[in-house]
Design an enzyme around this catalytic site. Sequence first.
Site, PDB file in Angstrom:
ATOM      1  N   ASP A 294      35.090  14.940 -48.223  1.00 44.11           N
ATOM      2  CA  ASP A 294      34.622  15.535 -46.969  1.00 44.11           C
ATOM      3  C   ASP A 294      33.162  15.998 -47.110  1.00 44.11           C
ATOM      4  O   ASP A 294      32.571  15.872 -48.195  1.00 44.11           O
ATOM      5  CB  ASP A 294      35.542  16.713 -46.613  1.00 44.11           C
ATOM      6  CG  ASP A 294      35.688  16.891 -45.115  1.00 44.11           C
ATOM      7  OD1 ASP A 294      34.790  16.434 -44.375  1.00 44.11           O
ATOM      8  OD2 ASP A 294      36.681  17.497 -44.671  1.00 44.11           O
TER       9      ASP A 294
ATOM     10  N   ASP B 109      37.437  15.079 -35.820  1.00 43.95           N
ATOM     11  CA  ASP B 109      38.854  15.063 -36.204  1.00 43.95           C
ATOM     12  C   ASP B 109      39.756  14.780 -35.008  1.00 43.95           C
ATOM     13  O   ASP B 109      39.505  15.262 -33.907  1.00 43.95           O
ATOM     14  CB  ASP B 109      39.264  16.433 -36.767  1.00 43.95           C
ATOM     15  CG  ASP B 109      38.706  16.668 -38.158  1.00 43.95           C
ATOM     16  OD1 ASP B 109      38.092  15.748 -38.729  1.00 43.95           O
ATOM     17  OD2 ASP B 109      38.903  17.785 -38.677  1.00 43.95           O
TER      18      ASP B 109
END
Length: 420
Positions: A157, A218
Amino acid sequence: MLFSAALLIVGCLGSTVGLENGLARTPPMGWMSWTIFWCQIDCIKYPGKCINERMYKDMADRLVEDGYKDFGYNRVHIDDCWMEMKRDKTGTLIADRDRFPSGIQALSRYMHAKGILLGIYEDYGNKTCGGYPGSQYYLEKDANTFAEWEVDYLKLDGCYAEEDDMAIGYPAMSDFLKKTGRDIVYSCSWPAYLEDEPEKVDYNVIGKYCNLWRNYGDISAKWSSIQKIIDYYTENQDKLIPAAGPGRWHDPDMIVVGQNTVTPDQSRTQMSLWSIWSAPLIMSNDLRVIKPVYKKILQNSLVIAVDQDPLGIMGRMIFNNSDFAVYLKPITPVDTDKNLYSYAVVFFNRNTDRSSVVSIMYGQLGLNNPLGYFVQDLWENQYLGLKRSIDVYVATIPPTGVKMIKATLAHKFFIDTPTA
Ligand SMILES: *[C@@H]1O[C@H](CO)[C@@H](O)[C@H](O)[C@H]1NC(C)=O
Ligand SMILES: *[C@@H]1O[C@H](CO)[C@@H](O)[C@H](O)[C@H]1NC(C)=O
């Protein structure tokens, strides 16, 4: 098998060269915890629904025992919140001692004994998005730790990182992973953090270092979220399509089919379009309590085969009006001499309040093979017949739903009649 005599050889299509680790030649499939259990670390209050080794083992068991693995879902992915808040004295990451008492290596061995691969999560920056230790200054050490733990996939990430560092850090981690000698699929969130600066996103470079990458926000288990991702992927398709191929995939984020906030029609839409795009099919749901209707959608082998087609082409939207959009993906079998493809086609009704009727000639979709195509409805599992360019496809599509067909090139060497 649809045909007993698949004589055509698939030639070299496209010239993109991916990360040369030989991995993820088809889009990865599996299960990931984030969009269902998030960063839930309170295992007293939420037993069975928190980030701990028991939950990941449960999901591996379900993949195997409920048949998902036979359809290709062969990975379990740990997401954020699996670590202790501090590295140990030697700077090594440690899994939370209460929630992962056996450690990550024991967990990967548990998975491997069942034929399931284990994915893990880290962050390129100072901290993970959940505030756990990041890999900055520890990239090589962490790559070695993951290899020692026999991990098969890393999602890296990009929280708490300088965006301008990413062009150095993400490739560096790619090299460190390769240096471990272990096969570790590498998923980068790099372009997702540059969403506001698209001019800085060069997929040719990213594809040299990463097997797949997130490029947008997301997902959550809501139609509005799925719809936004569909819009982003469609609006940017001219930039995205040339970058995708075996070993290098765009990742529009997890499959939320199985969460009850997404309807069966919307679930079929997500599976269909993700398959048109050759996207990873990584579920985030609770496989222990999933309703049969969703399980059946996730286990549609005809749709999965479109996603996993060996050509690995990312399909595109070819037509759009206020009633429906049409997406087309070239798939096998192919006649390379005549440059003719078979196709998967999705008819998508983006309206939330009304059905729409499609009536379109196959020729208008670009399906002009003089010998026609064997056409099959992939959600109804129904053979529709041999269709030529002047034949008309007619269907009613429910709101936020799809129809999906496969048009298999008819050819003098294909002697069998296809069966649904
Ligand atoms: C990461 O930590 C270092 C060292 O404390 C600091 O210099 C740097 O600014 C931090 N970077 C970010 C993006 O927080
Ligand atoms: C498709 O058409 C609809 C209705 O005209 C429009 O709202 C939408 O933005 C279009 N989508 C794309 C990606 O062109």
